[in-house]
Scaffold this motif. Structure first.
Motif, mmCIF file in Angstrom:
data_model
loop_
_atom_site.group_PDB
_atom_site.id
_atom_site.type_symbol
_atom_site.label_atom_id
_atom_site.label_comp_id
_atom_site.label_asym_id
_atom_site.label_seq_id
_atom_site.Cartn_x
_atom_site.Cartn_y
_atom_site.Cartn_z
ATOM 1 N N ARG A 243 -2.803 8.534 5.507
ATOM 2 C CA ARG A 243 -4.124 9.171 5.476
ATOM 3 C C ARG A 243 -5.168 8.271 6.139
ATOM 4 N NH1 ARG A 243 -3.790 10.462 0.736
ATOM 5 N NH2 ARG A 243 -4.748 8.649 -0.271
ATOM 6 N N ARG A 244 -5.108 6.993 5.853
ATOM 7 C CA ARG A 244 -6.044 6.061 6.455
ATOM 8 C C ARG A 244 -5.870 6.009 7.973
ATOM 9 N NH1 ARG A 244 -5.932 0.603 7.246
ATOM 10 N NH2 ARG A 244 -4.084 0.190 5.954
ATOM 11 N N SER B 109 -1.224 6.881 1.271
ATOM 12 C CA SER B 109 -2.547 6.319 1.509
ATOM 13 C C SER B 109 -2.642 5.718 2.906
ATOM 14 C CB SER B 109 -2.848 5.242 0.452
ATOM 15 O OG SER B 109 -4.036 4.550 0.763
ATOM 16 N N GLU C 106 0.848 -1.189 0.000
ATOM 17 C CA GLU C 106 0.000 0.000 0.000
ATOM 18 C C GLU C 106 0.882 1.236 0.000
ATOM 19 O OE1 GLU C 106 -3.617 1.968 2.684
ATOM 20 O OE2 GLU C 106 -2.947 -0.090 3.028
ATOM 21 N N ARG C 107 0.467 2.246 -0.738
ATOM 22 C CA ARG C 107 1.244 3.488 -0.801
ATOM 23 C C ARG C 107 1.351 4.125 0.586
ATOM 24 N NH1 ARG C 107 1.146 7.124 -5.835
ATOM 25 N NH2 ARG C 107 1.032 8.721 -4.194
#
Length: 308
Positions: free
Chosen positions: A11-12, A8, A4-5
């Motif tokens: 942010r999550r 991202s 996963e980036r």
């Protein structure tokens, strides 16, 4: 290519902590993301498209679950910085907090003078926990030798690890004792951040403190002052005649603590406030010694002027 980036993921993490009502979601998300992924703060800015392996994503998700349940960030990470040094945490230790750094600063002034006069100094840290106070001072002063006293085997083991990892093991000893029970010898300085929360107030503390800090390190008895009475009544016999004892205090405890030590034959020799402006640390000297050194006419005002 899996994963996963980084942007991202960060942010999550923020969104999840915000949704859970965590008080500082942005900071906590960043700290946990950096810890779980090994990314730096710079990576979050310069390499947002970096792909993070699934095992690290899972580690972050587990950490976020713990944080949403109230566990403090640094307990999840297992380490917290104090006085610029890393300190490992364990279930038997409090997290060392920035407010306590003023106690270290207050002691540093007199330790420097003692070492300048005699080439060395000796300090005992009562209720040492992680060892943060004594280890920070040992790291700062090569001429200092220190003892950390605690009743908790877990705390003492953690303090030994922290002493080793901060390079001061050769000048540090950990002693299991119920306060002064197993202590022997005399010291130039005694330091302590004792339990000082009144028992009735513990249930009202934040869940981060109430549910995750060891209660024995919080509970100061009915009025929060039990262990100042212990320290005041016993410290004199373990200090050299010109020694000092320095303690951290809770909000609103200054006058009561000064009275407790005065009744045991001590006089206030200095104090310091934390970043919030609260009087947080107090230092005391044996009154008879102070009178002999500074005011043979027993003029208290004269002594106060001398110690400014």
């Amino acid at each position: 290519m899996g994963g996963e980036r980084l942007d991202s993921l960060a942010r999550r993490a923020r969104d999840r902590l915000r949704a859970a009502g965590v008080e500082t979601p942005d900071l906590d998300a960043r700290l946990l993301t950096e810890w779980a992924t090994g990314a730096s703060r710079l990576d979050l800015i310069s390499a947002p498209d970096r792909l993070i392996d699934a095992d690290k994503v899972a580690a972050l998700d587990a950490a976020l679950t713990r944080r949403c349940q109230g566990e403090p960030v640094h307990r999840i990470m297992g380490v917290r910085e104090f006085y610029g040094l890393p300190f490992r945490l364990s279930p038997g230790t409090l997290e060392p907090r920035p407010d306590t750094e003023v106690l270290v600063d207050l002691l540093a002034l007199v330790i420097a003078e003692q070492i300048a006069r005699n080439g060395f100094a000796e300090l005992v840290d009562m209720g040492t926990g992680t060892g943060a106070i004594v280890i920070a001072l040992l790291h700062r002063f090569p001429g200092l030798r220190g003892v950390g006293v605690d009743i908790s085997d877990d705390a003492l083991a953690t303090a030994r690890i922290n002493a080793a990892e901060n390079g001061v093991s050769a000048r540090f000893a950990a002693v299991k004792s119920d306060w002064f029970e197993k202590l022997s010898g005399r010291f130039h300085f005694i330091a302590s951040n004792p339990p000082y929360i009144p028992r009735r107030e513990i249930a009202c503390l934040s869940r981060e403190v109430r549910d995750f800090d060891p209660v024995a390190a919080l509970d100061g008895g009915e009025d929060g002052l039990d262990f100042y009475r212990v320290l005041a009544s016993h410290s004199g016999r373990y200090l050299y005649p010109d020694g000092r004892i320095a303690v951290e205090i809770g909000a609103g405890q200054f006058d009561d603590v000064e009275t407790i030590f005065a009744e045991a034959g001590f006089v206030l020799a200095g104090h310091a406030s934390d970043l919030g402006g609260h009087r947080r640390a107090m230092m005391f000297a044996v009154k008879q010694t102070v009178d002999d050194l500074y005011c043979p006419d027993r003029n208290k005002t004269h002594y106060q002027d001398k110690t400014r």
